[in-house]
Enzyme design. Structure first.
Site, PDB file in Angstrom:
ATOM      1  N   CYS A  78       0.912  -1.209   0.175  1.00  0.00           N
ATOM      2  CA  CYS A  78       0.152   0.007   0.031  1.00  0.00           C
ATOM      3  C   CYS A  78       0.921   1.276  -0.132  1.00  0.00           C
ATOM      4  O   CYS A  78       1.727   1.638   0.778  1.00  0.00           O
ATOM      5  CB  CYS A  78      -0.945   0.043   1.179  1.00  0.00           C
ATOM      6  SG  CYS A  78      -1.772   1.519   1.556  1.00  0.00           S
ATOM      7  N   CYS A 204      -5.332   6.275  -3.092  1.00  0.00           N
ATOM      8  CA  CYS A 204      -4.826   5.099  -3.154  1.00  0.00           C
ATOM      9  C   CYS A 204      -3.365   5.270  -3.638  1.00  0.00           C
ATOM     10  O   CYS A 204      -3.173   5.718  -5.070  1.00  0.00           O
ATOM     11  CB  CYS A 204      -5.631   3.942  -4.059  1.00  0.00           C
ATOM     12  SG  CYS A 204      -4.756   2.506  -4.318  1.00  0.00           S
TER      13      CYS A 204
END
Length: 268
Positions: A78, A204
């Site tokens: 991530c 994101c």
């Protein structure tokens, strides 16, 4: 007696995470997927897009980043979480502003800049696939589907993103779906539906990187190596070197990483 786990809440451009110091390896052994999902729940828990454990580094790494999606399942890398854990590790004095750490996708370098922004290195990209109606697929630490649209502020990202993510081609492993709008040379806006969260997130990190690289690839302009990306939760910057049509190296993601609050939560 109830055992309480100290936690810190961070966000990177609105992409928010529960951060836990697990360098002694205590908490990971006790946590279940159901407990993690409940901790990330926005009504019954702390509320977050994911949970990140800062664990003891090996092979010369300052630390290891273990990432769980908000559904309680371990996931791939991530990007915004990576920037947040660099800031978190600096606050814990694990490093003094510069570090090398390991994620599930390999090595990363992190730096807390003078203006407080956090910059991390990302996975190189050497393959971009064309699928469907001019959509692109690439992996920037997590798999991403890129589709170029106009007026993305008006899109129903939840419905369209969920449909693509659960289509026969992607249902088993899942994929993150990014809707990208060109604003000008080296500037795009992005909205992302994330697998594991199963909803639109405010930003994101791996999706921002994938969107910038896909935009550079689609533009055909080899000179555009720095991109400003407007996500729902804020702006980020993506830099890279391009040595071939599908070869993107020295990829970096820069943006905010902010502590929101800290506290304790009853353990599993």
């Amino acid at each position: 007696m109830t055992e309480y786990i100290p936690f810190f809440k961070y966000h990177g451009a609105g992409n928010d995470f529960i951060m836990i110091d697990d360098r002694h390896g205590i908490w990971d052994r006790k946590m279940t997927g159901a407990w993690i999902a409940n901790a990330c729940h926005r009504r019954f828990g702390i509320g977050a897009d994911g949970l990140i454990l800062l664990q003891k580094g090996t092979d010369g790494a300052d630390f290891f980043m273990k990432y769980y999606n908000s559904d309680g399942r371990t996931s791939t890398f991530c990007g915004n979480g990576g920037r947040c854990i660099v800031a978190f590790a600096a606050a814990l004095q694990v490093h003094m502003g510069n570090c090398r750490f390991l994620g599930t996708d390999g090595w990363h370098e992190g730096e807390v800049l003078e203006d407080g922004m956090v910059r991390i290195s990302m996975t190189d990209v050497h393959q971009i696939l064309l699928t469907g109606e001019d959509a692109l697929i690439l992996n920037t630490g997590s798999p991403h589907y890129i589709t170029f649209r106009d007026q993305i502020s008006e899109l129903d990202v939840f419905t369209e993103g969920r449909s693509i993510r659960n289509s026969p081609s992607f249902q088993k492993e899942g994929i993150n779906v990014n809707f990208v709008e060109h604003n000008g040379p080296g500037e795009i806006s992005v909205r992302t539906y994330e697998r594991g969260v199963e909803d639109e997130t405010f930003a994101c990190g791996t999706g921002v990187v994938a969107s910038a690289i896909a935009s550079a690839y689609a533009s055909g302009n080899n000179d555009l190596s720095s991109w400003t990306v407007h996500a729902k939760g804020g702006d980020l910057r993506v830099d890279f070197l391009r040595s071939g049509k599908q070869d993107f190296t020295k990829v970096h993601l820069t943006g905010p990483a902010v502590e929101v609050f800290r506290g304790e939560i009853p353990g599993p």
